[in-house]
Scaffold this motif. Structure first.
Motif, PDB file in Angstrom:
ATOM      1  N   THR A 190       2.812   2.168   3.437  1.00 59.84           N
ATOM      2  CA  THR A 190       2.312   1.873   4.783  1.00 59.84           C
ATOM      3  C   THR A 190       2.193   0.373   5.012  1.00 59.84           C
ATOM      4  N   ILE A 191       2.168  -0.402   3.936  1.00 63.37           N
ATOM      5  CA  ILE A 191       2.216  -1.865   4.005  1.00 63.37           C
ATOM      6  C   ILE A 191       3.187  -2.332   2.936  1.00 63.37           C
TER       7      ILE A 191
ATOM      8  N   ARG B 279       0.879  -1.181   0.000  1.00 63.94           N
ATOM      9  CA  ARG B 279       0.000   0.000   0.000  1.00 63.94           C
ATOM     10  C   ARG B 279       0.904   1.214   0.000  1.00 63.94           C
TER      11      ARG B 279
ATOM     12  N   GLN C 276      -4.246   6.272  -2.930  1.00 61.49           N
ATOM     13  CA  GLN C 276      -3.787   4.931  -2.566  1.00 61.49           C
ATOM     14  C   GLN C 276      -3.535   4.015  -3.768  1.00 61.49           C
TER      15      GLN C 276
ATOM     16  N   TYR D 167       1.039   5.521  -0.672  1.00 59.95           N
ATOM     17  CA  TYR D 167       0.285   6.773  -0.718  1.00 59.95           C
ATOM     18  C   TYR D 167       1.204   7.934  -1.090  1.00 59.95           C
TER      19      TYR D 167
ATOM     20  N   GLN E 230      -0.978  12.079   4.802  1.00 56.87           N
ATOM     21  CA  GLN E 230      -1.305  11.055   3.806  1.00 56.87           C
ATOM     22  C   GLN E 230      -2.540  11.489   3.017  1.00 56.87           C
TER      23      GLN E 230
ATOM     24  N   ASP F  64      -5.430  10.225   1.219  1.00 52.67           N
ATOM     25  CA  ASP F  64      -6.129   8.944   1.128  1.00 52.67           C
ATOM     26  C   ASP F  64      -6.618   8.607  -0.272  1.00 52.67           C
TER      27      ASP F  64
ATOM     28  N   GLU G  35       4.949   7.146   0.346  1.00 52.21           N
ATOM     29  CA  GLU G  35       5.172   6.386   1.560  1.00 52.21           C
ATOM     30  C   GLU G  35       4.450   5.050   1.454  1.00 52.21           C
TER      31      GLU G  35
END
Length: 106
Positions: free
Chosen positions: A85-86, A34, A48, A36, A43, A45, A83
């Motif tokens: 995030t996962i 994930r 994504q 972004y 972030q 949203d 970035e």
């Protein structure tokens, strides 16, 4: 150039000219990923990129390739970067392109 900079060590882009920008990012991923766009530490949203390639146990690597494109008005001094995030596997061939389309008030 207009003096805008991107750091090759951090990936952060700092805006010099206020205006309308096209932002593209793409990646090839394995596992869950994930990514972004982050603007001024927040972030975004609606930007994504998500992939869920957990792989099959059939002897082959299963990956995913995707792109996000958006248009955003940015002001002088603002900073954007990507970035993850996962990231349970790998992110390869990440590309991040920022293009000033028109100088305009935001």
């Amino acid at each position: 150039t207009d003096g805008s900079t991107i750091s090759i060590s951090t990936g952060k882009y700092e805006v010099s000219t206020q205006g309308l920008y096209t932002i593209n990012f793409s990646a090839y991923t394995f596992g869950q990923a994930r990514i972004y766009l982050v603007k001024d530490g927040e972030q975004q949203d609606d930007t994504q990129y998500f992939s869920n390639q957990n792989g099959k146990n059939d002897g082959f690597l299963h990956g995913d390739q995707g792109t996000r494109s958006l248009v955003m008005c940015l002001r002088q001094g603002q900073e954007i970067h990507l970035e993850a995030t996962i990231n349970t596997g790998s992110i390869f061939n990440l590309q991040f392109c920022v293009t000033l389309e028109a100088e305009t008030a935001c």
